[in-house]
Design an enzyme around this catalytic site. Sequence first.
Site, PDB file in Angstrom:
ATOM      1  N   GLU A 256       4.011  -7.821   4.710  1.00  0.00           N
ATOM      2  CA  GLU A 256       2.713  -8.158   5.309  1.00  0.00           C
ATOM      3  C   GLU A 256       2.788  -9.233   6.386  1.00  0.00           C
ATOM      4  O   GLU A 256       2.270 -10.346   6.206  1.00  0.00           O
ATOM      5  CB  GLU A 256       1.739  -8.601   4.209  1.00  0.00           C
ATOM      6  CG  GLU A 256       1.500  -7.545   3.154  1.00  0.00           C
ATOM      7  CD  GLU A 256       0.359  -7.906   2.207  1.00  0.00           C
ATOM      8  OE1 GLU A 256      -0.095  -9.053   2.220  1.00  0.00           O
ATOM      9  OE2 GLU A 256      -0.091  -7.012   1.468  1.00  0.00           O
TER      10      GLU A 256
ATOM     11  N   GLU B  11       2.111  -1.694  -2.625  1.00  0.00           N
ATOM     12  CA  GLU B  11       1.287  -2.557  -3.481  1.00  0.00           C
ATOM     13  C   GLU B  11      -0.116  -1.990  -3.598  1.00  0.00           C
ATOM     14  O   GLU B  11      -0.704  -1.573  -2.594  1.00  0.00           O
ATOM     15  CB  GLU B  11       1.132  -3.978  -2.890  1.00  0.00           C
ATOM     16  CG  GLU B  11       2.348  -4.835  -2.963  1.00  0.00           C
ATOM     17  CD  GLU B  11       2.108  -6.248  -2.423  1.00  0.00           C
ATOM     18  OE1 GLU B  11       0.940  -6.687  -2.344  1.00  0.00           O
ATOM     19  OE2 GLU B  11       3.102  -6.903  -2.073  1.00  0.00           O
TER      20      GLU B  11
HETATM   21  C1  FCB Z   1      -0.475  -9.183  -1.163  1.00  0.00           C
HETATM   22  C2  FCB Z   1       0.856  -9.872  -1.288  1.00  0.00           C
HETATM   23  C3  FCB Z   1       1.326 -10.052  -2.700  1.00  0.00           C
HETATM   24  C4  FCB Z   1       0.187 -10.383  -3.638  1.00  0.00           C
HETATM   25  C5  FCB Z   1      -0.965  -9.433  -3.464  1.00  0.00           C
HETATM   26  C6  FCB Z   1      -2.131  -9.695  -4.376  1.00  0.00           C
HETATM   27  O1  FCB Z   1      -1.098  -9.586   0.005  1.00  0.00           O
HETATM   28  O2  FCB Z   1       1.857  -9.156  -0.601  1.00  0.00           O
HETATM   29  O3  FCB Z   1       2.342 -11.007  -2.700  1.00  0.00           O
HETATM   30  O4  FCB Z   1      -0.163 -11.690  -3.484  1.00  0.00           O
HETATM   31  O5  FCB Z   1      -1.411  -9.460  -2.143  1.00  0.00           O
END
Ligand code: FCB
Length: 446
Positions: free
Chosen positions: A169, A356
């Site tokens: 990110e 994620e």
């Molecule tokens: C993302 C991050 C991860 C975690 C989630 C909730 O932005 O990559 O590390 O904090 O959010």
Amino acid sequence: MSVLHKSNFDTDFLWGASTSAVQTEGAWNRHGKGLSVWDTFVQRKNKIASNHKHLVAADFYNRYMEDIAIAKSLNIPHFRFSLSWSRILPEGTGNINQDGIDFYNRVIDCCLENEIEPWITLYHWDLPNELELKGGWTNRAILEWFEEYVMVCMANFKDRVKYWMVLNEPVVFTGAGYFLGLHAPGKKGLKNFLPAIHHAVLCQAIGARIIKRESPTAEVGTTFSCSYITPNSLSNKDKIAALKTDALLNRLFIEPALGLGYPTNIPILKKIEKYFQTGDELLMKADFDFIGIQNYTREVVKHSYFVPYLQARPIPASKRKVYHTTMDWEVYPEAIYEMIKKFSGYEGVKKIIVTENGAAFNDTIENNQVADSERIDFLNSYIAQVLKAKLEGLKIAGYFVWSLTDNFEWAEGYHKRFGLVYINFETQQRIIKASGHWYKQFLKDK
Ligand code: FCB
């Protein structure tokens, strides 16, 4: 709610769970590890909720065997974690810390012994502090620093690791870390943000090239946060605000990698050219085998004169009075479908993995159990949207839950729990939540 099963997907669809080094490892100064920007940032007063620190975190450094065994018991076949640059190169460049290499060798070997495929993120926000003292991501020398780090990782781990992600990110670590000052290293303003963006774009491409060169059979990707953006009204102003927010949050890092350049609908971004050197357009391009997308929610955006450069502002979910998680992120499953569709629309994107997705809720323990039915519903409804995307023939090939265990949620400290596994941070006791049992059942072979 309809009952999902993994057999609804192809047999080669990839399922996993994700973590990161800062958020889980602890052992911030053990066995030769150097300081990272997060190690210094958490020492600053009031930067982190309740002044929590990640110094022990989920103690993954000492308990990785237990956690990987838990992943195995939950039928999780792919495990994504990140390497701490300053555990491997304590000063960022130069001296290699063999103890750090040994630790990751143990983690990788432990995954493989458990028949779990390790997925490595090279950079999940923890720049060595020594490099930050030299300007960190704002200094173009990071291109060489990063190259050295990636080379060390490849030399040591490429024999056993097939899946690599270069950055996690970048819009978050440059935006929150170098523009808003909310994350490490706590810098602010355009003069930090713009060079940080450009150097991160270059590093994501440099990293991809090195991985491919050193390990031609590796699968190389990088990860992007993304949110489905909708305007708050049909007014032109709100629509423009939404398009600008979409450019900033969803397009800023992928488009230069695909050879499309930086988005042009945020006029201030033009100033990034100041940091260009001859040949950068080409250097920015990268040939990724997969793109990791990380989606949690959508944003409803309205025009605002008060927000500099963007003139756009997201309206918090709680203000909109819609169902949301404890992060104040709206639960909006269609967002993940929309994002898969958006990224599939890029010709240069070959394959998408959701690296994620997950939710923080207020978990409570009763009789040594965590009945987190909200998280189960969340996962069910988001995965159903991933299935919809898959059945429509979009380029989606895998899905990872954030996160395997509860952990240190950056500026939110330990207040936000995302895990499939509950952690009592006083005793480090692990309790598999109902959602963990649900995922286990979901992943079970027929
Ligand atoms: C993302 C991050 C991860 C975690 C989630 C909730 O932005 O990559 O590390 O904090 O959010």
